[in-house]
Design an enzyme around this catalytic site. Structure first.
Site, PDB file in Angstrom:
ATOM      1  N   ARG A 114       0.874  -1.198   0.000  1.00  0.00           N
ATOM      2  CA  ARG A 114       0.000   0.000   0.000  1.00  0.00           C
ATOM      3  C   ARG A 114       0.896   1.228   0.000  1.00  0.00           C
ATOM      4  NH1 ARG A 114      -5.392   1.374   3.495  1.00  0.00           N
ATOM      5  NH2 ARG A 114      -6.174  -0.101   1.944  1.00  0.00           N
ATOM      6  N   HIS A 161      -7.385   0.846  -6.449  1.00  0.00           N
ATOM      7  CA  HIS A 161      -7.600  -0.025  -5.278  1.00  0.00           C
ATOM      8  C   HIS A 161      -8.251  -1.328  -5.769  1.00  0.00           C
ATOM      9  CE1 HIS A 161      -7.889  -1.255  -1.275  1.00  0.00           C
ATOM     10  NE2 HIS A 161      -8.820  -0.451  -0.787  1.00  0.00           N
ATOM     11  N   GLN A 211     -10.029  -4.090  -3.462  1.00  0.00           N
ATOM     12  CA  GLN A 211     -11.337  -3.623  -2.978  1.00  0.00           C
ATOM     13  C   GLN A 211     -12.434  -4.002  -3.973  1.00  0.00           C
ATOM     14  OE1 GLN A 211     -12.304  -1.584  -0.135  1.00  0.00           O
ATOM     15  NE2 GLN A 211     -14.289  -2.228  -0.920  1.00  0.00           N
ATOM     16  N   ASP A 216     -17.444   7.066  -1.594  1.00  0.00           N
ATOM     17  CA  ASP A 216     -16.176   6.938  -0.859  1.00  0.00           C
ATOM     18  C   ASP A 216     -15.824   8.330  -0.327  1.00  0.00           C
ATOM     19  OD1 ASP A 216     -13.713   6.102   0.135  1.00  0.00           O
ATOM     20  OD2 ASP A 216     -12.716   6.052  -1.819  1.00  0.00           O
ATOM     21  N   CYS A 227     -16.571   1.680   0.517  1.00  0.00           N
ATOM     22  CA  CYS A 227     -15.414   0.817   0.799  1.00  0.00           C
ATOM     23  C   CYS A 227     -14.963   0.922   2.250  1.00  0.00           C
ATOM     24  CB  CYS A 227     -14.276   1.169  -0.146  1.00  0.00           C
ATOM     25  SG  CYS A 227     -13.728   2.872   0.032  1.00  0.00           S
ATOM     26  N   ARG A 231     -13.949  -8.498   1.746  1.00  0.00           N
ATOM     27  CA  ARG A 231     -12.536  -8.193   1.468  1.00  0.00           C
ATOM     28  C   ARG A 231     -11.663  -9.407   1.767  1.00  0.00           C
ATOM     29  NH1 ARG A 231     -10.570  -3.193   1.414  1.00  0.00           N
ATOM     30  NH2 ARG A 231      -8.871  -4.307   0.413  1.00  0.00           N
TER      31      ARG A 231
HETATM   32  N1   CP Z   1     -11.465  -0.165   2.288  1.00  0.00           N
HETATM   33  C1   CP Z   1     -10.196  -0.217   2.723  1.00  0.00           C
HETATM   34  O1   CP Z   1      -9.249  -0.410   1.950  1.00  0.00           O
HETATM   35  O2   CP Z   1     -10.068  -0.057   4.055  1.00  0.00           O
HETATM   36  P1   CP Z   1      -8.669   0.093   4.830  1.00  0.00           P
HETATM   37  O3   CP Z   1      -8.071   1.407   4.397  1.00  0.00           O
HETATM   38  O4   CP Z   1      -9.049   0.089   6.287  1.00  0.00           O
HETATM   39  O5   CP Z   1      -7.801  -1.043   4.448  1.00  0.00           O
HETATM   40  N1  NVA Z   2     -10.160   6.597  -1.397  1.00  0.00           N
HETATM   41  C1  NVA Z   2      -9.807   6.201  -0.065  1.00  0.00           C
HETATM   42  C2  NVA Z   2      -9.995   4.734   0.092  1.00  0.00           C
HETATM   43  C3  NVA Z   2      -9.692   4.198   1.456  1.00  0.00           C
HETATM   44  C4  NVA Z   2      -9.836   2.739   1.556  1.00  0.00           C
HETATM   45  C5  NVA Z   2      -8.386   6.602   0.229  1.00  0.00           C
HETATM   46  O1  NVA Z   2      -7.513   6.414  -0.637  1.00  0.00           O
HETATM   47  O2  NVA Z   2      -8.117   7.105   1.317  1.00  0.00           O
END
Ligand code: CP
Ligand code: NVA
Length: 304
Positions: A100, A127, A130, A222, A262, A290
């Protein structure tokens, strides 16, 4: 060796196979319990995570693999050590790495030097893990995608970009309402157009929430401000204030529509308490899915 970095690197059949795997793994977890026995998975996160970290950590464990989680501070990608050196070092210990990052370029750079598969656990651009869970969730609640109107309201961010790709590949109908200046980028739309020419998928970009919500089977939103953009938060609160899923927006959608997010949610911003806690919301099943998506992705890249 196969990376899982962006969905547009996958064919319709490959994505369907991963979603099918997620579904079967959810129904018959025991049949997959030894599939990755002896494998080691590195979890390297530059940003916080609840769902993604848990899904890949438990997912690896439930497939018989073990994993090592690295905190952002201890690796400090590109600062303590160059990305190419971290990638080559981790490749010597692990069988796959789940990454990540703030910048998508970091994942691409990592993948260039890695000799093991790299899984995108979220970048500023995409992502994809997801979205495997999201499609599984939509299919569970609404059946096949083809006859559904799915609508996304909010920022054209990483989640939205990956939704665009998956709907383009699977040939679905995705409608997006974002404020001016926050709509999907040309680069994403061009790629989507290229894919839709083969799949028959339809991606419509609008500015009106009521229009995209009209007759929708699925409403998705989101955060207005994604991780890494915190300095824009105050401005975004103003720009996005009308791009909220609330009780009024729900009146435009089909009576049996589902609401997705999400997570993490910013209650009172992109979604109200009444909607996220209401009868249309499937967000916690979406979050649970997930786990099965993560297991399917790990199994797909390491065993299939
Ligand atoms: N939806 C999602 O990716 O959540 P986290 O950021 O908690 O992993
Ligand atoms: N769009 C959000 C998703 C979090 C899971 C972010 O990148 O923070």
């Amino acid at each position: 060796m196969r990376d899982f970095i962006s969905l547009n690197n996958f064919t319709l059949n490959e994505i369907n196979k991963i979603i099918y795997l997620a579904d079967i793994i959810k129904k018959k977890p025991q049949e997959f319990a030894d599939d990755l026995r002896g494998k080691h998975i590195g979890l390297l996160f530059e940003k916080p995570s609840l769902r993604t970290k848990t899904a890949f950590y438990l997912g690896a464990l439930e497939l018989g693999a073990d994993s090592v989680y690295y905190t952002p501070e201890e690796v400090n990608l590109g600062v303590r050590e160059k990305i190419c050196d971290v990638a080559r070092t981790i490749s010597g210990y692990m069988d796959a790495v789940v990454l990540r990052t703030f910048s998508h370029k970091t994942i691409l750079e990592f993948s260039k030097y890695s000799s093991i598969p790299v899984v995108n656990a979220l970048s500023d651009l995409f992502h994809p893990s997801q979205i495997i869970a999201d499609i599984l969730t939509i299919q569970e609640f609404k059946g096949e995608l083809n006859n559904l109107k799915v609508s996304y309201i909010g920022d054209a961010n990483n989640v939205c970009n990956s939704l665009i790709y998956v709907f383009s590949i699977l040939g679905g109908n995705l409608n997006i309402a974002s404020p001016e200046g926050y709509t999907p980028t040309e680069h994403i739309l061009e790629e989507s157009k290229r894919i839709c020419a083969h799949s028959g998928g339809k991606i419509n970009i609008l500015n009106s929430c009521s229009e995209v919500a009209h007759d929708a089977d699925v409403l998705y939103t989101d955060a207005w401000t994604s991780m890494g953009r915190e300095n824009e938060e105050e401005k975004r609160k103003n720009v996005f204030k009308d791009f909220q899923i609330n009780d009024n927006i729900l009146t435009y959608a089909k009576k049996d529509c589902i609401v997705m997010h999400c997570l993490p949610a910013h209650r009172g911003e992109e979604i109200t308490d009444s909607v996220i806690d209401g009868k249309h919301s499937v967000v916690f099943m979406q979050a649970k899915n997930r786990l099965y998506a993560a297991k399917a992705i790990l199994r797909y890249i390491l065993k299939d």
